[in-house]
Design a protein around this motif. Structure first.
Motif, PDB file in Angstrom:
ATOM      1  N   LEU A 102       8.102  10.744   9.282  1.00  0.00           N
ATOM      2  CA  LEU A 102       8.473  11.782  10.253  1.00  0.00           C
ATOM      3  C   LEU A 102       7.997  10.807  11.523  1.00  0.00           C
ATOM      4  N   ASP A 103       9.051  10.985  12.243  1.00  0.00           N
ATOM      5  CA  ASP A 103       9.174  10.336  14.030  1.00  0.00           C
ATOM      6  C   ASP A 103       8.963  11.493  14.715  1.00  0.00           C
ATOM      7  N   ARG A 104       7.898  11.145  15.585  1.00  0.00           N
ATOM      8  CA  ARG A 104       7.681  11.864  16.811  1.00  0.00           C
ATOM      9  C   ARG A 104       8.806  11.514  17.525  1.00  0.00           C
ATOM     10  N   LEU A 146       1.118  -1.392   0.344  1.00  0.00           N
ATOM     11  CA  LEU A 146       0.520   0.147  -0.097  1.00  0.00           C
ATOM     12  C   LEU A 146       0.534   1.701  -0.036  1.00  0.00           C
ATOM     13  N   LEU A 147       2.279   1.168   0.311  1.00  0.00           N
ATOM     14  CA  LEU A 147       2.923   2.465   0.468  1.00  0.00           C
ATOM     15  C   LEU A 147       3.791   2.230  -1.158  1.00  0.00           C
ATOM     16  N   GLN A 148       4.033   3.421  -1.672  1.00  0.00           N
ATOM     17  CA  GLN A 148       5.247   4.162  -2.510  1.00  0.00           C
ATOM     18  C   GLN A 148       6.089   4.192  -2.333  1.00  0.00           C
ATOM     19  N   GLU A 149       7.495   4.003  -2.973  1.00  0.00           N
ATOM     20  CA  GLU A 149       8.839   3.959  -2.566  1.00  0.00           C
ATOM     21  C   GLU A 149       9.175   5.669  -1.711  1.00  0.00           C
ATOM     22  N   GLY A 150       9.539   6.461  -1.068  1.00  0.00           N
ATOM     23  CA  GLY A 150       9.959   8.085  -0.968  1.00  0.00           C
ATOM     24  C   GLY A 150       9.030   8.475  -0.573  1.00  0.00           C
ATOM     25  N   ASP A 151       7.318   7.776  -0.485  1.00  0.00           N
ATOM     26  CA  ASP A 151       6.332   8.163   0.135  1.00  0.00           C
ATOM     27  C   ASP A 151       6.561   8.379   1.530  1.00  0.00           C
ATOM     28  N   THR A 152       6.109   9.914   2.028  1.00  0.00           N
ATOM     29  CA  THR A 152       6.129  11.048   3.260  1.00  0.00           C
ATOM     30  C   THR A 152       5.131  10.124   4.125  1.00  0.00           C
ATOM     31  N   ILE A 153       5.846  10.163   4.927  1.00  0.00           N
ATOM     32  CA  ILE A 153       4.697   8.719   6.101  1.00  0.00           C
ATOM     33  C   ILE A 153       5.005   9.152   7.369  1.00  0.00           C
ATOM     34  N   SER A 154       4.219   8.585   8.490  1.00  0.00           N
ATOM     35  CA  SER A 154       3.856   8.553   9.719  1.00  0.00           C
ATOM     36  C   SER A 154       3.374   8.075  10.447  1.00  0.00           C
ATOM     37  N   CYS A 155       2.859   7.830  11.936  1.00  0.00           N
ATOM     38  CA  CYS A 155       1.973   7.198  12.206  1.00  0.00           C
ATOM     39  C   CYS A 155       1.746   7.259  14.386  1.00  0.00           C
ATOM     40  N   GLY A 156       0.622   7.379  14.469  1.00  0.00           N
ATOM     41  CA  GLY A 156       0.613   7.978  15.671  1.00  0.00           C
ATOM     42  C   GLY A 156       1.298   6.210  16.553  1.00  0.00           C
ATOM     43  N   GLY A 157       1.348   6.718  18.033  1.00  0.00           N
ATOM     44  CA  GLY A 157       1.823   5.734  19.223  1.00  0.00           C
ATOM     45  C   GLY A 157       0.921   4.716  18.932  1.00  0.00           C
ATOM     46  N   SER A 158       1.429   3.504  19.168  1.00  0.00           N
ATOM     47  CA  SER A 158       0.969   2.031  18.677  1.00  0.00           C
ATOM     48  C   SER A 158       2.205   0.945  18.744  1.00  0.00           C
ATOM     49  N   VAL A 159       1.360   0.105  19.496  1.00  0.00           N
ATOM     50  CA  VAL A 159       2.157  -0.652  20.316  1.00  0.00           C
ATOM     51  C   VAL A 159       1.834  -2.078  19.563  1.00  0.00           C
ATOM     52  N   THR A 160       0.478  -1.920  17.990  1.00  0.00           N
ATOM     53  CA  THR A 160       0.583  -2.934  16.861  1.00  0.00           C
ATOM     54  C   THR A 160       1.224  -2.380  15.916  1.00  0.00           C
ATOM     55  N   LEU A 161       1.973  -1.850  15.863  1.00  0.00           N
ATOM     56  CA  LEU A 161       3.048  -1.206  14.627  1.00  0.00           C
ATOM     57  C   LEU A 161       3.665  -1.524  14.792  1.00  0.00           C
TER      58      LEU A 161
END
Length: 215
Positions: free
Chosen positions: A75-77, A43-58
């Motif tokens: 983008l890593d908090r 579902l991702l493409q190389e070079g995508d700008t990505i971020s996430c919420g706090g998640s034990v699952t991930l």
């Protein structure tokens, strides 16, 4: 897992996927965490700008390792100023998260403290990928509310060292069934409540994993 339990679980997953599709949230089933990582990668493409919420699952699934692989601009908090990351996230290509619960009616239920996670789910990033173990599937919203108050919030309170009543008691201080009831702690985690019942734009994808992951 014996055959009967597997049949029940398979039926629950099938109902949930069909209900999500009806609510315009396409979902795929990944039987293992390794398959889930591949599903997310697809579902991702190389070079995508990505971020996430706090998640034990991930973290438990291996998806966070994929995010940090270098194939994407992450983008890593945990590496940058969180407030700046929260703001930059709204312009990201993809936001990844889990859910506190997913109902068999095809609804996503999420409870947040700061609100950055549910805000990005609702609006901003071009795409959203929700990764959730089958342990997050519940019958309806009442069970989703109960799941947060008696399981997710206490476990996260212990993990984050909040000292909130739920982290000490193993249950919300106000287990009265109301969605928004809770403690008056300055570190209360249950501040914002979002039920996603339908999407008008094609943003959200769900990856259901055939393992217990996260809280």
């Amino acid at each position: 897992m014996d055959d009967n339990k597997k049949y029940v679980l398979d039926a629950k997953v099938e109902r949930t996927i069909k209900a999500l599709a009806k609510n315009r949230m396409a979902a795929v089933y990944a039987p293992t965490r390794e398959a889930a990582v591949q599903a997310v990668k697809d579902l991702l493409q190389e070079g995508d700008t990505i971020s996430c919420g706090g998640s034990v699952t991930l973290a438990e699934s291996g998806v966070r390792d994929l995010m940090k692989s270098g194939a994407y601009r992450f983008l890593d908090r945990e590496e940058e100023d969180p407030q700046e990351v929260y703001r930059k996230t709204f312009s990201a290509d993809v936001f990844l998260m889990s859910a506190n619960a997913i109902t068999e009616d095809g609804e996503l239920y999420n409870v947040d403290g700061n609100g950055n996670r549910v805000a990005a789910l609702i609006f901003g990033p071009r795409r959203v990928i929700v990764v959730a173990g089958v342990n997050k599937i519940v019958k309806d919203l009442d069970q989703a509310i109960a799941r947060v108050k008696t399981l997710a919030a206490p476990a996260n309170g212990v993990r984050l060292g909040t000292g909130t009543p739920c982290s000490r008691l193993g249950c919300c201080a106000a287990c009265d069934g109301r969605m928004t009831s809770g403690c008056a702690s300055e570190k209360r985690m249950c501040c914002h409540y979002v039920v996603t019942g339908y999407q008008r734009t094609d943003r959200i994808r769900v990856v259901l994993v055939g393992e217990d992951l996260g809280y």
